[in-house]
Design a protein around this motif. Structure first.
Motif, PDB file in Angstrom:
ATOM      1  N   GLN A 139       0.824  -1.198   0.000  1.00  0.00           N
ATOM      2  CA  GLN A 139       0.000   0.000   0.000  1.00  0.00           C
ATOM      3  C   GLN A 139       0.866   1.260   0.000  1.00  0.00           C
ATOM      4  OE1 GLN A 139      -3.401  -0.213  -0.105  1.00  0.00           O
ATOM      5  NE2 GLN A 139      -3.075  -2.409  -0.248  1.00  0.00           N
ATOM      6  N   LYS A 140       1.873   1.278   0.927  1.00  0.00           N
ATOM      7  CA  LYS A 140       2.646   2.500   1.115  1.00  0.00           C
ATOM      8  C   LYS A 140       4.073   2.167   1.553  1.00  0.00           C
ATOM      9  CE  LYS A 140       0.124   5.686   2.699  1.00  0.00           C
ATOM     10  NZ  LYS A 140      -0.717   6.440   3.600  1.00  0.00           N
ATOM     11  N   ILE A 141       5.047   2.779   0.872  1.00  0.00           N
ATOM     12  CA  ILE A 141       6.466   2.572   1.161  1.00  0.00           C
ATOM     13  C   ILE A 141       7.100   3.925   1.476  1.00  0.00           C
ATOM     14  CG2 ILE A 141       8.698   1.890   0.172  1.00  0.00           C
ATOM     15  CD1 ILE A 141       6.996  -0.505   0.541  1.00  0.00           C
ATOM     16  N   LEU A 142       7.941   3.952   2.506  1.00  0.00           N
ATOM     17  CA  LEU A 142       8.712   5.146   2.847  1.00  0.00           C
ATOM     18  C   LEU A 142      10.121   4.977   2.293  1.00  0.00           C
ATOM     19  CD1 LEU A 142       9.239   7.825   4.333  1.00  0.00           C
ATOM     20  CD2 LEU A 142       9.657   6.466   6.417  1.00  0.00           C
ATOM     21  N   ILE A 143      10.560   5.954   1.506  1.00  0.00           N
ATOM     22  CA  ILE A 143      11.919   5.975   0.969  1.00  0.00           C
ATOM     23  C   ILE A 143      12.660   7.123   1.653  1.00  0.00           C
ATOM     24  CG2 ILE A 143      13.353   6.213  -1.097  1.00  0.00           C
ATOM     25  CD1 ILE A 143      10.835   5.437  -2.739  1.00  0.00           C
ATOM     26  N   ILE A 144      13.689   6.781   2.435  1.00  0.00           N
ATOM     27  CA  ILE A 144      14.512   7.812   3.076  1.00  0.00           C
ATOM     28  C   ILE A 144      15.811   7.878   2.285  1.00  0.00           C
ATOM     29  CG2 ILE A 144      15.557   8.621   5.216  1.00  0.00           C
ATOM     30  CD1 ILE A 144      13.571   6.840   6.746  1.00  0.00           C
ATOM     31  N   GLU A 164       6.890   0.806  -8.801  1.00  0.00           N
ATOM     32  CA  GLU A 164       5.661   1.010  -9.570  1.00  0.00           C
ATOM     33  C   GLU A 164       5.475  -0.050 -10.641  1.00  0.00           C
ATOM     34  OE1 GLU A 164       5.966   5.081 -10.813  1.00  0.00           O
ATOM     35  OE2 GLU A 164       5.147   5.824  -8.909  1.00  0.00           O
ATOM     36  N   THR A 165       6.584  -0.597 -11.154  1.00  0.00           N
ATOM     37  CA  THR A 165       6.480  -1.667 -12.142  1.00  0.00           C
ATOM     38  C   THR A 165       5.948  -2.934 -11.500  1.00  0.00           C
ATOM     39  OG1 THR A 165       8.295  -0.737 -13.412  1.00  0.00           O
ATOM     40  CG2 THR A 165       7.779  -3.041 -13.805  1.00  0.00           C
ATOM     41  N   ARG A 166       6.455  -3.262 -10.339  1.00  0.00           N
ATOM     42  CA  ARG A 166       6.056  -4.493  -9.648  1.00  0.00           C
ATOM     43  C   ARG A 166       4.750  -4.331  -8.887  1.00  0.00           C
ATOM     44  NH1 ARG A 166       9.127  -8.964  -7.358  1.00  0.00           N
ATOM     45  NH2 ARG A 166      10.365  -8.703  -9.211  1.00  0.00           N
ATOM     46  N   PHE A 167       4.534  -3.146  -8.317  1.00  0.00           N
ATOM     47  CA  PHE A 167       3.373  -2.893  -7.458  1.00  0.00           C
ATOM     48  C   PHE A 167       2.611  -1.662  -7.934  1.00  0.00           C
ATOM     49  CE2 PHE A 167       6.784  -4.698  -4.812  1.00  0.00           C
ATOM     50  CZ  PHE A 167       6.182  -5.887  -4.428  1.00  0.00           C
ATOM     51  N   PRO A 168       1.882  -1.785  -9.043  1.00  0.00           N
ATOM     52  CA  PRO A 168       1.140  -0.620  -9.546  1.00  0.00           C
ATOM     53  C   PRO A 168       0.196  -0.084  -8.462  1.00  0.00           C
ATOM     54  CG  PRO A 168       1.032  -2.446 -11.099  1.00  0.00           C
ATOM     55  CD  PRO A 168       1.670  -2.975  -9.853  1.00  0.00           C
ATOM     56  N   GLY A 169       0.180   1.222  -8.323  1.00  0.00           N
ATOM     57  CA  GLY A 169      -0.711   1.841  -7.356  1.00  0.00           C
ATOM     58  C   GLY A 169      -0.118   2.014  -5.969  1.00  0.00           C
ATOM     59  N   VAL A 170       1.089   1.505  -5.744  1.00  0.00           N
ATOM     60  CA  VAL A 170       1.706   1.673  -4.431  1.00  0.00           C
ATOM     61  C   VAL A 170       1.983   3.161  -4.209  1.00  0.00           C
ATOM     62  CG1 VAL A 170       4.089   1.313  -5.218  1.00  0.00           C
ATOM     63  CG2 VAL A 170       3.492   0.854  -2.849  1.00  0.00           C
ATOM     64  N   ALA A 171       1.704   3.623  -2.988  1.00  0.00           N
ATOM     65  CA  ALA A 171       1.989   5.014  -2.637  1.00  0.00           C
ATOM     66  C   ALA A 171       3.412   5.097  -2.107  1.00  0.00           C
ATOM     67  CB  ALA A 171       0.996   5.500  -1.582  1.00  0.00           C
ATOM     68  N   LEU A 172       4.183   6.011  -2.663  1.00  0.00           N
ATOM     69  CA  LEU A 172       5.565   6.192  -2.244  1.00  0.00           C
ATOM     70  C   LEU A 172       5.696   7.542  -1.560  1.00  0.00           C
ATOM     71  CD1 LEU A 172       7.258   4.953  -5.516  1.00  0.00           C
ATOM     72  CD2 LEU A 172       6.841   3.662  -3.435  1.00  0.00           C
ATOM     73  N   VAL A 173       6.245   7.520  -0.361  1.00  0.00           N
ATOM     74  CA  VAL A 173       6.503   8.747   0.376  1.00  0.00           C
ATOM     75  C   VAL A 173       8.013   8.873   0.479  1.00  0.00           C
ATOM     76  CG1 VAL A 173       6.228   9.946   2.577  1.00  0.00           C
ATOM     77  CG2 VAL A 173       4.337   8.567   1.662  1.00  0.00           C
ATOM     78  N   ALA A 183       6.832  -0.815   4.551  1.00  0.00           N
ATOM     79  CA  ALA A 183       8.275  -1.002   4.674  1.00  0.00           C
ATOM     80  C   ALA A 183       8.976   0.339   4.505  1.00  0.00           C
ATOM     81  CB  ALA A 183       8.787  -1.987   3.622  1.00  0.00           C
ATOM     82  N   VAL A 184      10.262   0.338   4.902  1.00  0.00           N
ATOM     83  CA  VAL A 184      11.125   1.506   4.733  1.00  0.00           C
ATOM     84  C   VAL A 184      12.324   1.094   3.889  1.00  0.00           C
ATOM     85  CG1 VAL A 184      12.627   3.173   5.894  1.00  0.00           C
ATOM     86  CG2 VAL A 184      10.472   2.491   6.970  1.00  0.00           C
ATOM     87  N   ARG A 225      14.497  -8.898  -2.477  1.00  0.00           N
ATOM     88  CA  ARG A 225      14.870  -8.647  -1.079  1.00  0.00           C
ATOM     89  C   ARG A 225      13.774  -7.872  -0.350  1.00  0.00           C
ATOM     90  NH1 ARG A 225      20.956  -8.381  -0.334  1.00  0.00           N
ATOM     91  NH2 ARG A 225      21.572 -10.368  -1.234  1.00  0.00           N
ATOM     92  N   LEU A 226      13.199  -6.889  -1.024  1.00  0.00           N
ATOM     93  CA  LEU A 226      12.117  -6.122  -0.411  1.00  0.00           C
ATOM     94  C   LEU A 226      10.922  -7.026  -0.111  1.00  0.00           C
ATOM     95  CD1 LEU A 226      11.030  -3.392   0.547  1.00  0.00           C
ATOM     96  CD2 LEU A 226      10.164  -3.044  -1.791  1.00  0.00           C
ATOM     97  N   GLU A 227      10.527  -7.833  -1.081  1.00  0.00           N
ATOM     98  CA  GLU A 227       9.414  -8.762  -0.857  1.00  0.00           C
ATOM     99  C   GLU A 227       9.718  -9.717   0.287  1.00  0.00           C
ATOM    100  OE1 GLU A 227       8.501 -10.800  -4.484  1.00  0.00           O
ATOM    101  OE2 GLU A 227       7.614  -9.019  -5.389  1.00  0.00           O
ATOM    102  N   HIS A 228      10.953 -10.188   0.350  1.00  0.00           N
ATOM    103  CA  HIS A 228      11.342 -11.122   1.397  1.00  0.00           C
ATOM    104  C   HIS A 228      11.202 -10.499   2.786  1.00  0.00           C
ATOM    105  CE1 HIS A 228      13.488 -14.267   3.498  1.00  0.00           C
ATOM    106  NE2 HIS A 228      14.256 -13.337   4.029  1.00  0.00           N
ATOM    107  N   VAL A 229      11.699  -9.278   2.976  1.00  0.00           N
ATOM    108  CA  VAL A 229      11.612  -8.682   4.306  1.00  0.00           C
ATOM    109  C   VAL A 229      10.170  -8.374   4.690  1.00  0.00           C
ATOM    110  CG1 VAL A 229      13.972  -7.768   4.238  1.00  0.00           C
ATOM    111  CG2 VAL A 229      12.083  -6.272   3.598  1.00  0.00           C
ATOM    112  N   ILE A 230       9.350  -8.020   3.721  1.00  0.00           N
ATOM    113  CA  ILE A 230       7.938  -7.752   4.015  1.00  0.00           C
ATOM    114  C   ILE A 230       7.211  -9.049   4.344  1.00  0.00           C
ATOM    115  CG2 ILE A 230       5.754  -6.987   2.996  1.00  0.00           C
ATOM    116  CD1 ILE A 230       7.473  -4.883   1.456  1.00  0.00           C
ATOM    117  N   ARG A 231       7.453 -10.093   3.571  1.00  0.00           N
ATOM    118  CA  ARG A 231       6.817 -11.388   3.816  1.00  0.00           C
ATOM    119  C   ARG A 231       7.212 -11.930   5.192  1.00  0.00           C
ATOM    120  NH1 ARG A 231       7.648 -13.134  -0.992  1.00  0.00           N
ATOM    121  NH2 ARG A 231       9.704 -13.977  -0.576  1.00  0.00           N
ATOM    122  N   ARG A 232       8.498 -11.821   5.531  1.00  0.00           N
ATOM    123  CA  ARG A 232       8.969 -12.299   6.828  1.00  0.00           C
ATOM    124  C   ARG A 232       8.322 -11.512   7.967  1.00  0.00           C
ATOM    125  NH1 ARG A 232      14.939 -12.190   6.876  1.00  0.00           N
ATOM    126  NH2 ARG A 232      14.670 -10.009   7.355  1.00  0.00           N
ATOM    127  N   ALA A 233       8.224 -10.198   7.818  1.00  0.00           N
ATOM    128  CA  ALA A 233       7.612  -9.370   8.860  1.00  0.00           C
ATOM    129  C   ALA A 233       6.136  -9.712   9.037  1.00  0.00           C
ATOM    130  CB  ALA A 233       7.778  -7.892   8.524  1.00  0.00           C
TER     131      ALA A 233
END
Length: 183
Positions: free
Chosen positions: A15-20, A35-44, A63-64, A126-134
């Motif tokens: 739904q929403k990812i924070l990019i620092i 956006e290619t993998r997750f169309p519609g994801v909100a990026l902050v 995720a961050v 890697r991003l999918e892995h950390v989200i799935r594990r969490a």
């Protein structure tokens, strides 16, 4: 090629990812990948550590993605602060390539670390892995709370029929502690 449909089949819907990150080009690359993998994801996007911490305190994210070379503070300090109040999955994406930098990031609580420049497939995996594990850890924690707070006697066995877990209600009903039952 991995598509949005494939990622939903694997149980990953963002739904929403924070990019620092303070580098506009890095933000664009990450944004294009997501956006290619997750169309519609909100990026902050936060261009400083302080802004990233403030966003993470006040907005719910999946995720961050954290860079370590920020203009106002070291990314490892941002990581320490995030870990004071959040178990949010954190993927470090950094130009720091030394083993010491990677180890420090992981020891301070990052869920994974990838160096720049990166392969987009590796980044997304890697991003999918950390989200799935969490999410799995969160579901297990909820189940654990439900089992331990249950008024029912619950015990679990392994494939050989040996009891491997008893909840607190077991002791109340049968008078044996979990240590006595599990040996």
């Amino acid at each position: 090629m991995v598509t949005a449909k494939n990622t939903e089949a694997r149980g990953i819907k963002l739904q929403k990812i924070l990019i620092i990150e303070d580098d506009p080009l890095s933000i664009q690359v990450i944004q294009l990948c997501l956006e290619t993998r997750f169309p519609g994801v909100a990026l902050v996007s936060a261009g400083s550590g302080k802004d990233g911490i403030d966003f993470a305190r006040n907005i719910v994210f999946d995720a961050v993605i954290l860079d370590l070379g920020l203009p106002d503070m070291d990314g490892l300090e941002v990581l320490k602060e995030l870990r004071r109040f959040s178990r949010l999955p954190i993927l470090i994406v950094s130009g720091r390539t030394s083993w010491d930098a990677v180890a420090s990031g992981l020891e301070l609580g990052a869920d994974d670390y990838i160096t720049k420049p990166f392969d987009y497939r590796l980044f997304l995996s890697r991003l999918e892995h950390v989200i799935r594990r969490a999410k799995t850890e969160d579901e297990l924690n909820k189940l654990n709370r439900a089992v331990n707070q249950s008024g029912e006697v619950i015990f679990m066995t392994n494939a050989d029929g040996v009891i491997t877990f008893v909840n607190p209600q077991f002791e109340k009903v049968y008078g044996f502690t979990s240590d006595e039952v599990l040996g």
